[in-house]
Design a protein around this motif. Sequence first.
Motif, PDB file in Angstrom:
ATOM      1  N   MET A  70      21.878  30.054  20.637  1.00 62.30           N
ATOM      2  CA  MET A  70      22.708  28.896  20.975  1.00 62.30           C
ATOM      3  C   MET A  70      24.094  29.353  21.425  1.00 62.30           C
ATOM      4  O   MET A  70      24.773  30.076  20.692  1.00 62.30           O
ATOM      5  CB  MET A  70      22.832  27.962  19.768  1.00 62.30           C
ATOM      6  N   LEU A  86      26.119  20.793  13.099  1.00 62.01           N
ATOM      7  CA  LEU A  86      26.292  22.246  13.176  1.00 62.01           C
ATOM      8  C   LEU A  86      26.566  22.843  11.797  1.00 62.01           C
ATOM      9  O   LEU A  86      26.146  23.963  11.505  1.00 62.01           O
ATOM     10  CB  LEU A  86      27.438  22.594  14.141  1.00 62.01           C
ATOM     11  N   ILE A  90      25.168  26.156   9.978  1.00 63.32           N
ATOM     12  CA  ILE A  90      26.164  27.171   9.618  1.00 63.32           C
ATOM     13  C   ILE A  90      26.989  26.628   8.448  1.00 63.32           C
ATOM     14  O   ILE A  90      28.056  26.018   8.646  1.00 63.32           O
ATOM     15  CB  ILE A  90      27.083  27.500  10.819  1.00 63.32           C
ATOM     16  N   ARG A 109      30.247  35.898  17.634  1.00 60.28           N
ATOM     17  CA  ARG A 109      28.790  35.856  17.566  1.00 60.28           C
ATOM     18  C   ARG A 109      28.366  35.911  16.102  1.00 60.28           C
ATOM     19  O   ARG A 109      28.842  36.754  15.345  1.00 60.28           O
ATOM     20  CB  ARG A 109      28.181  37.039  18.337  1.00 60.28           C
ATOM     21  N   CYS A 122      20.856  33.690  16.967  1.00 58.49           N
ATOM     22  CA  CYS A 122      22.233  34.079  17.274  1.00 58.49           C
ATOM     23  C   CYS A 122      22.997  32.862  17.775  1.00 58.49           C
ATOM     24  O   CYS A 122      22.510  32.119  18.629  1.00 58.49           O
ATOM     25  CB  CYS A 122      22.253  35.183  18.330  1.00 58.49           C
ATOM     26  N   PHE A 123      24.175  32.641  17.198  1.00 58.57           N
ATOM     27  CA  PHE A 123      25.092  31.598  17.656  1.00 58.57           C
ATOM     28  C   PHE A 123      26.254  32.283  18.365  1.00 58.57           C
ATOM     29  O   PHE A 123      26.916  33.148  17.780  1.00 58.57           O
ATOM     30  CB  PHE A 123      25.633  30.795  16.470  1.00 58.57           C
TER      31      PHE A 123
END
Length: 210
Positions: A70, A86, A90, A109, A122-123
């Motif tokens: 994302m 979100l 997270i 990241r 991975c964000f």
Amino acid sequence: MSDIIETVTRYFTRADGSYLFARWGRPIAPVAFGVEESTVAILKGAIEAVCQLAGHEMAETDPELGSNFMVFFLRDWQELIETPNLDRMIPELGALVERLKAADANQYRLFRFEPDGGIKACFVFIRMDDAMAELPAETICLGQVVQSIVLWSDQAFVGSSPLALTGKDVAILKPEIASVIRAAYDRVMPVSADDPSHALRLAARLQAQH
């Protein structure tokens, strides 16, 4: 050979002195927020190119997560707090945003990992400050994908970019970084490693490429 080993070891040795490597164990299913469709196409093109280099796969969706890569383009870090749901993905979002503000960061990241240590998700957060706004979308996207295809050290690209500019101001992946990615995705290599001996095996494969 010792120079190659030293260089590779540095790419995956963190600021605290620990060695940590991880690569994706599942196909990459990307999604982007905060940009026009044309930039989404550029991002997917960059992922496709790097996956092709690595011999890895892309997918439209991840069966477990929907999207596992994302990318958020923002004007201000506060926008993350205002992004619906979100904080469910997270939990540490509030503290993270405060750290990013304090550091005046323009990119970050955040990785999630499989039980075997491989990358699960991975964000990528990109704050479009003046420095970022000056870069072409192709450069931003390629740079972020390269830094997300494996878990590099937090020191790996401090003071130097994994990209190089051609004579036409087009950014390309540095050949030495491309070689490391290719070697890291060799099928006989592990998806994760926390022992520096991993760097010896990577270095051997780099030598074999030449």
